[in-house]
Design a protein around this motif. Structure first.
Motif, PDB file in Angstrom:
ATOM      1  N   LEU A 212      89.711  22.089  27.524  1.00 54.29           N
ATOM      2  CA  LEU A 212      90.702  23.277  27.643  1.00 54.29           C
ATOM      3  C   LEU A 212      91.028  24.416  28.588  1.00 54.29           C
ATOM      4  CD1 LEU A 212      89.653  24.848  24.108  1.00 54.29           C
ATOM      5  CD2 LEU A 212      91.825  24.224  24.700  1.00 54.29           C
ATOM      6  N   ILE A 213      89.980  24.631  29.718  1.00 58.22           N
ATOM      7  CA  ILE A 213      90.110  24.930  30.652  1.00 58.22           C
ATOM      8  C   ILE A 213      90.826  23.811  32.212  1.00 58.22           C
ATOM      9  CG2 ILE A 213      88.970  26.426  30.447  1.00 58.22           C
ATOM     10  CD1 ILE A 213      86.436  25.424  32.224  1.00 58.22           C
ATOM     11  N   GLY A 214      90.893  23.089  31.451  1.00 61.47           N
ATOM     12  CA  GLY A 214      91.563  21.908  32.450  1.00 61.47           C
ATOM     13  C   GLY A 214      90.833  21.236  33.059  1.00 61.47           C
ATOM     14  N   ALA A 215      89.342  20.447  32.602  1.00 66.68           N
ATOM     15  CA  ALA A 215      89.024  19.788  33.694  1.00 66.68           C
ATOM     16  C   ALA A 215      89.388  18.709  33.783  1.00 66.68           C
ATOM     17  CB  ALA A 215      86.488  20.247  32.952  1.00 66.68           C
TER      18      ALA A 215
ATOM     19  N   ARG B  83      98.923  11.922  29.861  1.00 63.49           N
ATOM     20  CA  ARG B  83      97.308  12.625  29.587  1.00 63.49           C
ATOM     21  C   ARG B  83      97.232  13.332  30.960  1.00 63.49           C
ATOM     22  NH1 ARG B  83      95.722  10.450  24.739  1.00 63.49           N
ATOM     23  NH2 ARG B  83      93.716  11.087  25.118  1.00 63.49           N
ATOM     24  N   PRO B  87      95.359  18.039  32.327  1.00 58.05           N
ATOM     25  CA  PRO B  87      94.163  19.133  32.547  1.00 58.05           C
ATOM     26  C   PRO B  87      94.749  20.003  34.146  1.00 58.05           C
ATOM     27  CG  PRO B  87      93.525  16.892  32.347  1.00 58.05           C
ATOM     28  CD  PRO B  87      94.616  16.661  32.053  1.00 58.05           C
ATOM     29  N   ARG B  88      96.072  19.376  34.702  1.00 63.06           N
ATOM     30  CA  ARG B  88      96.949  19.762  35.908  1.00 63.06           C
ATOM     31  C   ARG B  88      97.194  21.441  34.809  1.00 63.06           C
ATOM     32  NH1 ARG B  88      96.793  16.371  40.303  1.00 63.06           N
ATOM     33  NH2 ARG B  88      96.433  13.804  39.113  1.00 63.06           N
ATOM     34  N   ARG B  90      97.013  22.855  32.109  1.00 61.16           N
ATOM     35  CA  ARG B  90      95.959  24.079  31.635  1.00 61.16           C
ATOM     36  C   ARG B  90      95.052  24.495  32.687  1.00 61.16           C
ATOM     37  NH1 ARG B  90      93.393  20.664  26.882  1.00 61.16           N
ATOM     38  NH2 ARG B  90      95.626  20.329  25.723  1.00 61.16           N
ATOM     39  N   ARG B  91      95.305  24.228  34.172  1.00 57.50           N
ATOM     40  CA  ARG B  91      94.712  24.887  35.186  1.00 57.50           C
ATOM     41  C   ARG B  91      95.959  26.379  35.549  1.00 57.50           C
ATOM     42  NH1 ARG B  91      93.762  20.203  38.786  1.00 57.50           N
ATOM     43  NH2 ARG B  91      92.376  18.942  36.926  1.00 57.50           N
TER      44      ARG B  91
END
Ligand SMILES: Nc1ncnc2c1ncn2[C@@H]1O[C@H](COP(=O)(O)OP(=O)(O)OP(=O)(O)O)[C@@H](O)[C@H]1O
Ligand SMILES: [Mg+2]
Lengths: 290, 270
Positions: A212-215, B83, B87-88, B90-91
């Motif tokens: 969720l925090i983008g790892a 996919r 993550p990018r 979400r950051r």
């Protein structure tokens, strides 16, 4: 810079995982260690038994008995002929006197009966040692057939029945051993992959949060993979240590019981490190893909 | 500073949901949802339980994909996103939940720092920023506590600190006050307003209509998976025009701190 930060982070996470999950890691390592112990016991028993078999088979020799009173020239010809045969490793001449002496030794205190003999009834002989790779009843049979035809050769003998029986036994042993080994190996893989899965499952919440925090998957996976490798190393060392202890204890009752060579131990540990990291990788991968 | 007081030209759309429909089970959880979020905006997403708020937010942080329609978050489009780009994305956005979702065996500091570490920030910079962030949410003095030792309100502050640690363009909050009593709720709302005034757009889902009405912010009412009312409807025409122009999307990529641009970490670093 980003690369260095990422590497620092991953190492930090791994250390953290090892520190925080002390108890669960210990449990995992013990479970894995004991299942690996079963595997290494199996391998060691197999190696020892096959060593005994090799030795036993190596002791089976072909004897070429010479006619009484053959002269030296013919004896030497026979020796040369025998050495020329593909499957023969070595030839030892056993004179009739030596043979009698040996016989006397074998009889021990009953050797008196030999005193009755007027002359030595035993023939001169060649003892043939086979090359290990062609130590088969077939090769022996062939030698026996060929040599029996030669001038100066009275008879050729080998433990035909024993060799054939032994060969069947060895074949049966290896087949059962292989099947058992496969079962043991698969069980070990099963136990270990389940242990790894459980340890990941117990951290599923923090993995979810990481996502969720983008790892990136990389950030999440690498610490698990390193942890898997470390668990593989520690648990294989544990298995080896336990086996070594058991071996030095059993060695008192089974002299000649062999342990793995140093290279073998190192190879096994490296293999387990590899399997540990692959196992973790596959488990976390599955979990991330969901 | 209500949204419709801002001149249309000054606004940039940083997030948009277009004709989004989603079927969950055998029902439409969401049906033909359309709205846009401008930079610096504060929007409440209000609806009863089961109205589809969480589902909508999940589409926005791309934990799930729409059955039809699309979500655009800055440079990322739900129909085209890879996919590895999730993550990018979400950051560049912050997410806050009703149940805080803190990692229980990490301190306040570590929980917040994790979001920055994951974004590739070095520890020196993290330490430097952290004083700021934790002071802003009023928890600097509790930075070495574990979440379990904090009250619900404090835990939510930590979660918010974590969500804004990477200076996101948008903060998505799913019932952030759902587990908190009214006093604490107020504090959390004030914190969210404060964050909003720093330039971060906030979309907060809640079922508490009364709470939300008193603030005069834009409210999107969600009912049975459909938008029942949206204050922003007033000038919908203008926004439509600006967003349907694809060049606007490209400009969105370019803007500075408060944008959900494509990940430029690598390029900047090298
Ligand atoms: N995994 C699922 N499978 C089937 N139906 C689902 C699933 N998740 C959600 N739903 C349904 O989708 C609808 C919207 O759910 P959602 O969680 O988005 O509502 P919500 O507005 O967040 O409600 P709440 O205020 O209770 O959190 C509900 O009717 C719910 O039953
Ligand atoms: Mg919900």
């Amino acid at each position: 810079m980003a690369g260095i930060n990422a590497a620092k982070y991953m190492l930090g996470e791994t250390v953290r995982m090892l520190k925080c999950g002390k108890v669960s890691n210990l449990i995992s390592v013990i479970i894995m260690g004991f299942s690996l112990l079963v595997l290494v016991i199996f391998i060691l028993v197999t190696l020892n038994v096959s060593m005994v078999i090799e030795k036993g088979m190596g002791e089976i020799c072909v004897y070429v008995y010479l006619e009484d009173g053959v002269d030296n020239k013919i004896t030497e010809e026979i020796r040369a002929e025998l050495l020329g045969i593909e499957s023969v490793r070595g030839v030892v001449f056993v004179s009739k006197d030596e043979a009698l002496e040996k016989f006397r030794e074998q009889l021990g205190k009953n050797s008196d009966i030999l005193e009755e003999l007027e002359a030595n009834p035993l023939p001169d002989a060649f003892r043939i040692q086979m090359k290990p790779e062609s130590n088969t009843s077939l090769a022996m049979e062939k030698i026996a057939r060929t040599a029996a035809e030669w001038r100066g050769v009275d008879d050729v003998r080998y433990g035909k029945k024993w060799v054939e029986r032994g060969e069947k036994l060895v074949k049966g042993f290896y087949m059962t051993d292989f099947a058992l080994g496969l079962i043991v190996f698969l069980s070990v893989i099963f136990v270990i992959s389940n242990t790894v899965r459980l340890s990941i499952l117990s951290r599923r919440e923090s993995v979810e949060i990481m996502k969720l925090i983008g790892a990136t998957n990389m950030y999440i996976q690498v610490p698990f993979v390193i942890e898997g490798a470390i668990q593989g190393i520690v648990s294989s060392l544990l298995a080896m240590a336990l086996l070594w202890g058991a071996c030095s204890f059993a060695g008192r009752y089974l002299p000649g019981l062999g342990f793995f060579r140093f290279e073998g131990v190192v190879g096994f540990v490296v293999l387990c490190a590899f399997l540990g990291s692959i196992g973790s990788f596959v488990a976390i991968r599955k979990f991330l893909k969901r | 500073m209500l949204v419709y007081e801002i001149m249309p030209g000054e606004k940039r759309i940083i997030a948009g949901v277009y004709h989004l429909s989603k079927v969950l089970g055998r029902h439409f959880a969401l049906k033909d949802i359309n709205f846009q979020l401008a930079n610096g905006e504060f929007v409440f997403l209000v609806g009863a339980s089961g109205a589809g708020k969480s589902t909508l937010l999940r589409m926005m942080y791309m934990d799930d994909i729409p059955d039809s329609g699309q979500v655009i978050m800055g440079a990322y489009v739900s129909t085209r996103i890879k996919r590895s780009d999730i993550p990018r994305l979400r950051r560049k956005i912050g997410i806050v939940f009703q149940d805080f979702r803190l990692i229980g065996d990490r301190t306040v500091f570590e929980n917040v720092a994790l979001a920055m570490k994951v974004a590739g920030t070095g520890i020196t910079e993290i330490k430097h920023e952290m004083t700021n962030i934790l002071t802003r949410v009023g928890l600097y003095h509790k930075r070495y506590e574990l979440p379990g030792a904090l009250s619900g309100g404090e835990q939510q502050r930590v979660a918010i600190a974590r969500a804004v640690a990477n200076k996101p363009a948008v903060l998505l909050a799913d019932e952030p006050t759902g587990n908190l009593d009214p006093m604490v709720t107020r504090g959390i709302l004030e914190l969210l307003f404060k964050i909003n005034s720093g330039g971060t757009a906030v979309l907060m889902a809640t079922h508490d209509v009364e709470l939300v009405k008193s603030f005069g912010q834009r409210i999107i009412y969600l009912q049975d998976g459909k938008i029942a009312k949206d204050k922003e409807m007033l000038f919908r025409g203008n926004l439509r025009e600006s967003i349907s122009n694809s060049r606007v999307d490209h400009r969105v990529k370019k803007f500075t701190e408060h944008s959900i641009g494509e990940d430029d970490d690598g390029k900047r670093e090298s």
